[in-house]
Every structure is written in C-alpha cells, then in structure tokens.
Design a protein around this motif. Structure first.
Motif, PDB file in Angstrom:
ATOM      1  N   VAL A 164       0.817  -1.392   0.137  1.00  0.00           N
ATOM      2  CA  VAL A 164      -0.126   0.126  -0.038  1.00  0.00           C
ATOM      3  C   VAL A 164       0.952   1.223   0.127  1.00  0.00           C
ATOM      4  O   VAL A 164       0.418   2.300  -0.653  1.00  0.00           O
ATOM      5  CB  VAL A 164      -1.023   0.026   1.039  1.00  0.00           C
ATOM      6  N   TRP A 165       1.923   1.206   0.549  1.00  0.00           N
ATOM      7  CA  TRP A 165       2.994   2.428   0.762  1.00  0.00           C
ATOM      8  C   TRP A 165       3.520   2.814  -0.727  1.00  0.00           C
ATOM      9  O   TRP A 165       3.927   3.970  -1.017  1.00  0.00           O
ATOM     10  CB  TRP A 165       4.085   2.289   1.698  1.00  0.00           C
ATOM     11  N   HIS A 166       3.866   1.529  -1.350  1.00  0.00           N
ATOM     12  CA  HIS A 166       4.538   1.609  -2.733  1.00  0.00           C
ATOM     13  C   HIS A 166       3.327   2.282  -3.527  1.00  0.00           C
ATOM     14  O   HIS A 166       3.942   3.137  -4.374  1.00  0.00           O
ATOM     15  CB  HIS A 166       4.991   0.278  -3.041  1.00  0.00           C
ATOM     16  N   LEU A 167       2.200   1.814  -3.628  1.00  0.00           N
ATOM     17  CA  LEU A 167       1.166   2.714  -4.382  1.00  0.00           C
ATOM     18  C   LEU A 167       1.093   3.994  -4.018  1.00  0.00           C
ATOM     19  O   LEU A 167       1.158   4.781  -4.873  1.00  0.00           O
ATOM     20  CB  LEU A 167      -0.022   1.686  -4.419  1.00  0.00           C
ATOM     21  N   TYR A 168       1.136   4.335  -2.860  1.00  0.00           N
ATOM     22  CA  TYR A 168       1.163   5.654  -2.316  1.00  0.00           C
ATOM     23  C   TYR A 168       2.011   6.554  -2.727  1.00  0.00           C
ATOM     24  O   TYR A 168       1.860   7.620  -2.904  1.00  0.00           O
ATOM     25  CB  TYR A 168       0.781   5.505  -0.746  1.00  0.00           C
ATOM     26  N   ASP A 169       3.173   6.042  -2.539  1.00  0.00           N
ATOM     27  CA  ASP A 169       4.529   6.660  -2.936  1.00  0.00           C
ATOM     28  C   ASP A 169       4.711   7.127  -4.244  1.00  0.00           C
ATOM     29  O   ASP A 169       5.032   8.072  -4.827  1.00  0.00           O
ATOM     30  CB  ASP A 169       5.650   5.951  -2.399  1.00  0.00           C
ATOM     31  N   PHE A 171       2.205   7.036  -6.752  1.00  0.00           N
ATOM     32  CA  PHE A 171       1.150   7.617  -7.525  1.00  0.00           C
ATOM     33  C   PHE A 171       0.842   9.085  -6.754  1.00  0.00           C
ATOM     34  O   PHE A 171       0.400  10.089  -7.447  1.00  0.00           O
ATOM     35  CB  PHE A 171      -0.323   7.076  -7.042  1.00  0.00           C
ATOM     36  N   LYS A 172       1.704   9.407  -5.515  1.00  0.00           N
ATOM     37  CA  LYS A 172       1.666  10.638  -4.827  1.00  0.00           C
ATOM     38  C   LYS A 172       0.016  11.158  -4.595  1.00  0.00           C
ATOM     39  O   LYS A 172      -0.518  12.219  -5.022  1.00  0.00           O
ATOM     40  CB  LYS A 172       2.359  11.815  -5.822  1.00  0.00           C
ATOM     41  N   CYS A 173      -0.743  10.148  -4.174  1.00  0.00           N
ATOM     42  CA  CYS A 173      -2.235  10.516  -4.282  1.00  0.00           C
ATOM     43  C   CYS A 173      -2.788  10.044  -2.756  1.00  0.00           C
ATOM     44  O   CYS A 173      -1.957   9.333  -2.113  1.00  0.00           O
ATOM     45  CB  CYS A 173      -3.108   9.347  -5.242  1.00  0.00           C
ATOM     46  N   PRO A 174      -3.953  10.518  -2.464  1.00  0.00           N
ATOM     47  CA  PRO A 174      -4.438  10.213  -1.025  1.00  0.00           C
ATOM     48  C   PRO A 174      -4.751   8.858  -0.834  1.00  0.00           C
ATOM     49  O   PRO A 174      -5.114   8.137  -1.674  1.00  0.00           O
ATOM     50  CB  PRO A 174      -5.718  11.116  -0.821  1.00  0.00           C
ATOM     51  N   VAL A 175      -4.847   8.282   0.543  1.00  0.00           N
ATOM     52  CA  VAL A 175      -4.853   7.111   0.827  1.00  0.00           C
ATOM     53  C   VAL A 175      -6.350   7.288   1.820  1.00  0.00           C
ATOM     54  O   VAL A 175      -6.105   8.096   2.799  1.00  0.00           O
ATOM     55  CB  VAL A 175      -3.921   6.310   1.416  1.00  0.00           C
ATOM     56  N   ALA A 207      -2.900  12.332   3.422  1.00  0.00           N
ATOM     57  CA  ALA A 207      -2.394  13.209   2.199  1.00  0.00           C
ATOM     58  C   ALA A 207      -1.087  12.796   1.695  1.00  0.00           C
ATOM     59  O   ALA A 207      -0.343  11.626   2.500  1.00  0.00           O
ATOM     60  CB  ALA A 207      -2.216  14.632   2.542  1.00  0.00           C
ATOM     61  N   PRO A 208      -0.562  13.083   0.516  1.00  0.00           N
ATOM     62  CA  PRO A 208       0.730  12.384   0.028  1.00  0.00           C
ATOM     63  C   PRO A 208       1.601  12.894   0.728  1.00  0.00           C
ATOM     64  O   PRO A 208       1.794  13.857   1.294  1.00  0.00           O
ATOM     65  CB  PRO A 208       0.658  12.642  -1.658  1.00  0.00           C
ATOM     66  N   GLY A 209       2.895  12.290   0.397  1.00  0.00           N
ATOM     67  CA  GLY A 209       3.973  12.571   0.909  1.00  0.00           C
ATOM     68  C   GLY A 209       4.672  12.270   2.280  1.00  0.00           C
ATOM     69  O   GLY A 209       5.962  12.609   2.451  1.00  0.00           O
ATOM     70  N   MET A 210       4.151  11.234   2.964  1.00  0.00           N
ATOM     71  CA  MET A 210       4.659  10.815   4.293  1.00  0.00           C
ATOM     72  C   MET A 210       5.932   9.759   3.879  1.00  0.00           C
ATOM     73  O   MET A 210       5.550   9.019   3.042  1.00  0.00           O
ATOM     74  CB  MET A 210       3.539   9.984   5.061  1.00  0.00           C
ATOM     75  N   GLU A 211       6.761   9.581   4.806  1.00  0.00           N
ATOM     76  CA  GLU A 211       7.697   8.632   4.638  1.00  0.00           C
ATOM     77  C   GLU A 211       7.124   7.096   4.985  1.00  0.00           C
ATOM     78  O   GLU A 211       5.783   7.203   5.658  1.00  0.00           O
ATOM     79  CB  GLU A 211       8.661   8.767   5.777  1.00  0.00           C
ATOM     80  N   LYS A 212       7.530   6.048   4.758  1.00  0.00           N
ATOM     81  CA  LYS A 212       7.262   4.828   4.644  1.00  0.00           C
ATOM     82  C   LYS A 212       6.724   4.618   6.306  1.00  0.00           C
ATOM     83  O   LYS A 212       5.619   3.924   6.390  1.00  0.00           O
ATOM     84  CB  LYS A 212       8.195   3.774   4.017  1.00  0.00           C
ATOM     85  N   ASP A 213       7.660   4.459   7.177  1.00  0.00           N
ATOM     86  CA  ASP A 213       7.394   3.940   8.331  1.00  0.00           C
ATOM     87  C   ASP A 213       6.117   4.820   9.213  1.00  0.00           C
ATOM     88  O   ASP A 213       5.405   4.086   9.772  1.00  0.00           O
ATOM     89  CB  ASP A 213       8.643   4.001   9.195  1.00  0.00           C
ATOM     90  N   ALA A 214       6.474   5.944   8.973  1.00  0.00           N
ATOM     91  CA  ALA A 214       5.556   6.981   9.444  1.00  0.00           C
ATOM     92  C   ALA A 214       3.953   6.797   8.781  1.00  0.00           C
ATOM     93  O   ALA A 214       2.981   6.588   9.646  1.00  0.00           O
ATOM     94  CB  ALA A 214       5.626   8.217   9.269  1.00  0.00           C
ATOM     95  N   PHE A 215       3.958   6.536   7.576  1.00  0.00           N
ATOM     96  CA  PHE A 215       2.648   6.355   6.881  1.00  0.00           C
ATOM     97  C   PHE A 215       1.918   4.773   7.367  1.00  0.00           C
ATOM     98  O   PHE A 215       0.776   4.868   7.633  1.00  0.00           O
ATOM     99  CB  PHE A 215       2.897   6.266   5.196  1.00  0.00           C
ATOM    100  N   MET A 216       2.937   3.934   7.337  1.00  0.00           N
ATOM    101  CA  MET A 216       2.305   2.472   7.516  1.00  0.00           C
ATOM    102  C   MET A 216       1.909   2.530   9.219  1.00  0.00           C
ATOM    103  O   MET A 216       0.509   1.968   9.566  1.00  0.00           O
ATOM    104  CB  MET A 216       3.406   1.477   7.574  1.00  0.00           C
ATOM    105  N   LYS A 217       2.687   3.271  10.041  1.00  0.00           N
ATOM    106  CA  LYS A 217       1.976   3.370  11.454  1.00  0.00           C
ATOM    107  C   LYS A 217       0.750   4.128  11.630  1.00  0.00           C
ATOM    108  O   LYS A 217      -0.319   3.716  12.273  1.00  0.00           O
ATOM    109  CB  LYS A 217       3.068   4.028  12.318  1.00  0.00           C
TER     110      LYS A 217
END
Length: 267
Positions: A164-169, A171-175, A207-217
């Motif tokens: 999910v993070w790879h897609l988010y990163d 596409f630079k799109c909201p999740v 919103a787009p732009g978060m780092e992987k670990d922070a986004f996943m948490k």
C-alpha cells in the motif's frame, strides 16, 4: 436457517453474475461489466439484510476524493469488498494470484484491470503491481487494497504489508483508510452469519508525502483504532472479546514477509 438461506442466495447470485460478467467482458470496453459487478454487490447487500438479517451502514462516503486515490480497508469478511464496491463506481482492486485459478473469475479480473500480484512477494511482484497499477492511474480510477493481505478474525489484525505504501509513494495520491466491524456479522468465510447491524466507515484521507514507516504506522493506527471503536459488545455475534487487539500471522505469511525483507535489504 437465516445462514442457510443467505448462503444459498449468495452462491446462486455469485454464479449468475459471474456468467453475466464473462459475457459482458466480451464486449469492447469495460463499462457494461463494471455496471454488472456493482449491481451484483448491491444485490448481495440486499440479501445480507433480507436473508441474514445484517444491516450494513456505510459512513463517510463523501470523504472519498474524485480521481485517483487508494482505498485501504480493514479485511474481516468476504462482505467487505461487496460493500465498498456497492458504493464506489469503477473501482479496481489489488488481489493475490490465487483468484486467477478460478476460470470465470480470471477473465473478469483481467477485463477490469485488477492489480493481481504474486502472494510470495519480492521484487518481481512489486514490478508487476507497479505496471498494472500504472494503467489504472492513467484511467483515473480508484484502487481498493486490503493492506493486511489476509482475512482477519474479528477483533484481530495481521501485520500490514508495504504494498500500500509503494502505491501511495508512486502515485502521490491520497489514501482513504476504511474501518469495519462487519466481521461480527459475517466473519471471514464462516458459514454462520449473525443478525445485527454493522458499519463500514471511510475515514479522512491521508495526504501524499509521508515517509514509509510513519505512513504505515498512521494507516494501521487509524484503521485498527476505529475498527475496535466500532465493535458492538451488546450484540457480539462472532466476536470473542479475548481476541481484541491481537496480531495474527500464519506461517506462510511470515515466510513471505521474511523473504521480502531479505530482498529489500539486498536491493
């Protein structure tokens, strides 16, 4: 008897609409097939209420933005996807390659441009997912993904996967996180259904732009916290209170995760 009536209805409608969707898949474009798929999911929701006594409330639908976005949902039941498909138009989704082994379903998945990945993971699976997802991005569609990668027993969760993070990163799109307690009424693939109400809730987009670990948490915290808040302790259905908050990981999932992590370290 409710469970028997609903299950007969569910498999009969699934077979009927599968044949219809295969026929529609022979036509140019995918519009007619996608309309049939959404009609099927709405029929199943109707059957859940009429035959199984399960009333599903969908909240926060207006939080799903127009255009490309990723819908990341809790995965407790076969019914999760039906509910989300019933309220989101022209939706694609990420799934494992095991569904391609079902003859009628294989053609439907290919026609709707589902993102089909190798459940063993690794760099090859990532590349395949990126290629398929790029086509969906070009079409301006939404993508449904279950970040746990597995059906979880109500109250529990699996380790969230990084796809999910790879897609988010990329596409630079909201999740849009989605919480649910539907597993109390229809738990995983269980034959037994439990009458009562359930909620599937679309939450505020990340919103787009978060780092992987922070986004996943953040994603896991939002989905798991809200899903636990939705639990109905007055009509528990399939819920075992002792399960609430537990993380589960089966041996196959653990082996796949360790393989992916090893490949990422050497990449």
């Amino acid at each position: 008897m409710r469970s028997l009536f609903f299950n007969v209805f569910f498999y009969a409608m699934t077979g009927l609409y599968a044949v219809a969707c295969v026929l529609f898949s022979l036509l140019p474009g995918r519009k007619m097939m996608m309309m049939a798929l959404q009609r099927y999911t709405r029929v199943i929701r109707w059957g859940m209420k009429v035959f199984a006594g399960i009333t599903v409330h969908v909240e926060g639908r207006s939080r799903v933005p127009e255009g490309v976005c990723i819908i990341a949902s809790k995965h407790l039941s076969y019914g999760d996807g039906h509910v989300i498909f019933s309220v989101v138009n022209d939706l694609s989704f990420v799934t494992g390659e095991q569904l391609l082994k079902i003859p009628l379903l294989k053609r439907i998945l290919r026609k709707m441009n589902a993102v089909v990945i190798d459940s063993c993971g690794g760099s090859d699976a990532r590349q395949e997912m990126d290629e398929q997802a790029e086509l969906i991005q070009d079409q301006g569609r939404r993508i449904l993904i279950f970040p746990e990668g597995h059906l979880s027993r109500i109250g529990t969760h699996h380790r969230y996967k990084k796809g999910v993070w790879h897609l988010y990163d990329d596409f630079k799109c909201p999740v849009v996180p989605v919480a649910s307690n539907l597993g109390q009424r229809w738990n995983q693939t269980d034959w037994q259904k439990h009458p009562g109400s359930a909620t599937v809730e679309f939450m505020e987009p990340i919103a787009p732009g978060m780092e992987k670990d922070a986004f996943m948490k953040l994603l896991q915290d939002r989905i798991e916290t809200r899903s636990k808040e939705l639990l109905d302790y007055e009509n528990m259905g399939a819920l075992n209170p002792a399960d609430v908050g537990q993380e589960r990981e089966n041996p196959v999932a653990k082996a796949n995760r360790e393989k992916r992590e090893a490949e990422e370290k050497t990449a």
